[in-house]
Scaffold this motif. Sequence first.
Motif, PDB file in Angstrom:
ATOM      1  N   SER A 252       0.043   3.877   1.310  1.00  0.00           N
ATOM      2  CA  SER A 252      -0.141   4.379   2.660  1.00  0.00           C
ATOM      3  C   SER A 252       0.693   4.297   3.394  1.00  0.00           C
ATOM      4  O   SER A 252       1.487   4.789   4.371  1.00  0.00           O
ATOM      5  CB  SER A 252      -1.454   4.060   3.203  1.00  0.00           C
ATOM      6  OG  SER A 252      -2.510   4.619   2.321  1.00  0.00           O
ATOM      7  N   PHE A 253       1.454   2.826   3.205  1.00  0.00           N
ATOM      8  CA  PHE A 253       2.520   2.050   4.268  1.00  0.00           C
ATOM      9  C   PHE A 253       3.703   3.150   3.723  1.00  0.00           C
ATOM     10  O   PHE A 253       4.651   3.589   4.676  1.00  0.00           O
ATOM     11  CB  PHE A 253       2.702   0.806   4.213  1.00  0.00           C
ATOM     12  CG  PHE A 253       3.965   0.348   4.630  1.00  0.00           C
ATOM     13  CD1 PHE A 253       3.885   0.374   6.133  1.00  0.00           C
ATOM     14  CD2 PHE A 253       5.084  -0.134   4.203  1.00  0.00           C
ATOM     15  CE1 PHE A 253       5.228   0.051   6.833  1.00  0.00           C
ATOM     16  CE2 PHE A 253       6.015  -0.372   4.898  1.00  0.00           C
ATOM     17  CZ  PHE A 253       6.183  -0.441   6.169  1.00  0.00           C
ATOM     18  N   ARG A 254       3.936   3.313   2.523  1.00  0.00           N
ATOM     19  CA  ARG A 254       5.327   4.121   1.916  1.00  0.00           C
ATOM     20  C   ARG A 254       5.289   5.569   2.609  1.00  0.00           C
ATOM     21  O   ARG A 254       6.105   5.856   3.128  1.00  0.00           O
ATOM     22  CB  ARG A 254       4.913   4.324   0.591  1.00  0.00           C
ATOM     23  CG  ARG A 254       5.864   3.147  -0.270  1.00  0.00           C
ATOM     24  CD  ARG A 254       6.183   3.571  -1.755  1.00  0.00           C
ATOM     25  NE  ARG A 254       5.341   3.989  -2.586  1.00  0.00           N
ATOM     26  CZ  ARG A 254       4.455   3.474  -3.142  1.00  0.00           C
ATOM     27  NH1 ARG A 254       4.274   2.273  -3.164  1.00  0.00           N
ATOM     28  NH2 ARG A 254       3.673   4.278  -3.980  1.00  0.00           N
TER      29      ARG A 254
ATOM     30  N   THR B  25       3.252  -4.495   5.444  1.00  0.00           N
ATOM     31  CA  THR B  25       2.861  -3.251   4.866  1.00  0.00           C
ATOM     32  C   THR B  25       1.321  -2.581   5.537  1.00  0.00           C
ATOM     33  O   THR B  25       0.827  -1.604   5.032  1.00  0.00           O
ATOM     34  CB  THR B  25       2.689  -2.922   3.378  1.00  0.00           C
ATOM     35  OG1 THR B  25       1.632  -4.144   3.096  1.00  0.00           O
ATOM     36  CG2 THR B  25       4.067  -3.435   2.879  1.00  0.00           C
ATOM     37  N   TYR B  26       1.103  -3.187   6.558  1.00  0.00           N
ATOM     38  CA  TYR B  26      -0.153  -2.525   7.428  1.00  0.00           C
ATOM     39  C   TYR B  26      -0.093  -2.982   8.654  1.00  0.00           C
ATOM     40  O   TYR B  26      -0.578  -2.423   9.400  1.00  0.00           O
ATOM     41  CB  TYR B  26      -1.592  -3.094   6.553  1.00  0.00           C
ATOM     42  CG  TYR B  26      -1.969  -4.337   6.947  1.00  0.00           C
ATOM     43  CD1 TYR B  26      -1.604  -5.560   5.854  1.00  0.00           C
ATOM     44  CD2 TYR B  26      -2.796  -4.783   7.973  1.00  0.00           C
ATOM     45  CE1 TYR B  26      -2.082  -6.863   6.129  1.00  0.00           C
ATOM     46  CE2 TYR B  26      -3.235  -6.153   8.272  1.00  0.00           C
ATOM     47  CZ  TYR B  26      -2.920  -7.106   7.035  1.00  0.00           C
ATOM     48  OH  TYR B  26      -3.287  -8.496   7.448  1.00  0.00           O
TER      49      TYR B  26
ATOM     50  N   LEU C 186      -2.523   4.442   8.837  1.00  0.00           N
ATOM     51  CA  LEU C 186      -1.219   4.827   8.348  1.00  0.00           C
ATOM     52  C   LEU C 186      -1.159   6.121   8.176  1.00  0.00           C
ATOM     53  O   LEU C 186      -0.181   6.966   8.338  1.00  0.00           O
ATOM     54  CB  LEU C 186      -0.852   3.777   7.690  1.00  0.00           C
ATOM     55  CG  LEU C 186      -0.812   2.352   8.009  1.00  0.00           C
ATOM     56  CD1 LEU C 186      -0.550   1.397   6.811  1.00  0.00           C
ATOM     57  CD2 LEU C 186       0.415   1.975   8.856  1.00  0.00           C
TER      58      LEU C 186
ATOM     59  N   PRO D 216       4.746  -1.786  11.419  1.00  0.00           N
ATOM     60  CA  PRO D 216       3.831  -1.224  12.068  1.00  0.00           C
ATOM     61  C   PRO D 216       2.886  -2.193  12.865  1.00  0.00           C
ATOM     62  O   PRO D 216       2.985  -3.424  12.520  1.00  0.00           O
ATOM     63  CB  PRO D 216       2.847  -0.875  10.585  1.00  0.00           C
ATOM     64  CG  PRO D 216       3.397  -1.867   9.679  1.00  0.00           C
ATOM     65  CD  PRO D 216       4.762  -2.209  10.092  1.00  0.00           C
TER      66      PRO D 216
ATOM     67  N   GLY E 196      -5.050   1.138   5.869  1.00  0.00           N
ATOM     68  CA  GLY E 196      -4.295   2.287   5.331  1.00  0.00           C
ATOM     69  C   GLY E 196      -4.492   3.506   5.724  1.00  0.00           C
ATOM     70  O   GLY E 196      -3.791   4.247   5.989  1.00  0.00           O
TER      71      GLY E 196
ATOM     72  N   SER F 120       0.935  -1.130   0.017  1.00  0.00           N
ATOM     73  CA  SER F 120      -0.153  -0.097  -0.057  1.00  0.00           C
ATOM     74  C   SER F 120       0.893   1.284   0.041  1.00  0.00           C
ATOM     75  O   SER F 120       1.857   1.348   0.791  1.00  0.00           O
ATOM     76  CB  SER F 120      -0.829   0.186   1.365  1.00  0.00           C
ATOM     77  OG  SER F 120      -1.402   1.137   1.474  1.00  0.00           O
TER      78      SER F 120
ATOM     79  N   PHE G 175       3.828   6.334   5.693  1.00  0.00           N
ATOM     80  CA  PHE G 175       3.943   6.239   7.048  1.00  0.00           C
ATOM     81  C   PHE G 175       5.314   5.953   7.281  1.00  0.00           C
ATOM     82  O   PHE G 175       5.987   6.477   8.193  1.00  0.00           O
ATOM     83  CB  PHE G 175       3.016   4.966   7.262  1.00  0.00           C
ATOM     84  CG  PHE G 175       3.366   4.432   8.613  1.00  0.00           C
ATOM     85  CD1 PHE G 175       2.611   4.923   9.967  1.00  0.00           C
ATOM     86  CD2 PHE G 175       3.957   3.115   8.818  1.00  0.00           C
ATOM     87  CE1 PHE G 175       3.099   4.153  10.915  1.00  0.00           C
ATOM     88  CE2 PHE G 175       4.586   2.596   9.933  1.00  0.00           C
ATOM     89  CZ  PHE G 175       3.801   3.112  10.977  1.00  0.00           C
ATOM     90  N   SER G 176       6.033   4.883   6.481  1.00  0.00           N
ATOM     91  CA  SER G 176       7.485   4.504   6.933  1.00  0.00           C
ATOM     92  C   SER G 176       8.301   5.720   6.422  1.00  0.00           C
ATOM     93  O   SER G 176       9.369   6.035   7.177  1.00  0.00           O
ATOM     94  CB  SER G 176       7.799   3.167   6.338  1.00  0.00           C
ATOM     95  OG  SER G 176       7.450   3.284   4.667  1.00  0.00           O
TER      96      SER G 176
END
Length: 475
Positions: free
Chosen positions: A76-78, A289-290, A298, A95, A295, A74, A80-81
């Motif tokens: 969204s994870f990119r 990734t979640y 995040l 996460p 998402g 996702s 977030f991280s």
Amino acid sequence: MRTIIEPFRIKAVEPIQMTTAAERRGILETAGYNLFRVPADAIIIDLLTDSGTGAMSADQWAAMMRGDESYAGSPSFRRFSKAVRDIFGFRHVIPTHQGRAAERILAATLCRKGHVVPNNTHFDTTRANIESAGATALDLPCIESGDLAAVHPFKGNIDLERLDDVLRGNPGNVPFTMVTITNNGGGGQPVSMKNLRAASDLSRRYGVPFYLDACRFAENAYFIQQREDGYKAMPLIDIAREMFSLADGCTMSAKKDGMANIGGFLCTNDDAVASQEEELLILTEGFPTYGGLAGRDLEAIAVGLYEALDPDYQRYRHASTGYLGQHLAAAGVPIVQPPGGHAIYVDAAFMLPHLPRRQYPGQALAIELYHHGGIRSVEIGSVMFGHRDAASGEETLAANELVRLAIPRRVYTKSHIDYVVETMVEVYAHRQNIPGVRIIEQPATLRHFSARFALVEPQAAVGADPGKSMSGGAK
Ligand code: F0G
């Protein structure tokens, strides 16, 4: 301008359900005098916790609309991280659904029977996760923290001499050192950069990884900026980066300085540890990734972490908590000094000397605060940390009887805080009438969440002013 205002306008409001003291007496009785059992919509001001109870910003809500709910990869994870790496600087970002899930994965990966984990003060879930992995959780708060009323700029510091002893005395058996910023179990007190650096140097000298419990990292950064030499002109984000540069990893509950309602993460610079942790993550939390989050959560965290580092927000946050502490102290209410970043802790044992410790003065005060003003706080004393031996009936009591008034982020205005001050000052005025409590029903562990209590009629109240407290009849 001298007045520090809330640096936001209010776009959505939530009604507060008003109740009378008579109604609250009935609610308390039904709840077995346990505030965890009181419905949240029967509370006027809820200071139970600052965790996940904050208001999100318009930017956070907007970012949530971008939330991508793909199972793997996702964007969204990119985002977030990227935010976590930018501020925290660690190589691996894992996460989790909240802080304790990060603690569980860390403890299950690194802790074994016979291990010892030092910390300034372990939060209760951190301690429980370390102990459930078979290791011993050791609290090493600095000496200054022992005197609740003493003012010291960094009462959250870890005791470096004792840390040295533990590291020297347990070669090969300390999987990591941890420092909690700020020290929630120790009154929300900050840790200085100097102390963090020394604890990090010491740990590394013994080849032990150094971890931070980073829940309230932005509040700690603000305390460093205000109180430690050499940091006055440094932006909060750079102070945060410097703190994290001293560590090998961290656990984080995004429900605090992530400014989100749910979420957390675990970080490490160690590739081998990260891959073991990701295996565990997949087993119990979700794909890396979640990690058990939507998402959109995040996204809210990615924005919130930066908002926590906004200097206007921190100035208001500390002004608001400090205002509560200063007004209570000025009225004679004994509080842990100086005021912490996220909460004020009232010394209930000192305030209610007519109650023996076995009548739980912290719980008694928390009940009366709700009865008198509809305010929910939390006992941090013998109900939470003591326990009764099932066989002998022997009771172990906690060292302190505190009541924590935790301030949710961006939720209450100054008049709400004035109402809390007024309630507490009135309760203080009739403190000698506050009855103690006894436990009539309790589970074997974590009893504070579900125990039931009964009021104990106080001898001191005989002939005292009626009509002021729970035992004193109608108000
Ligand atoms: N570490 C600290 C210092 C905490 O204060 C908390 C939570 C946790 C870890 C665990 O995080 O709740 O997301 O699993 N503290 C809350 C409180 C519950 O009320 O102080 P979590």
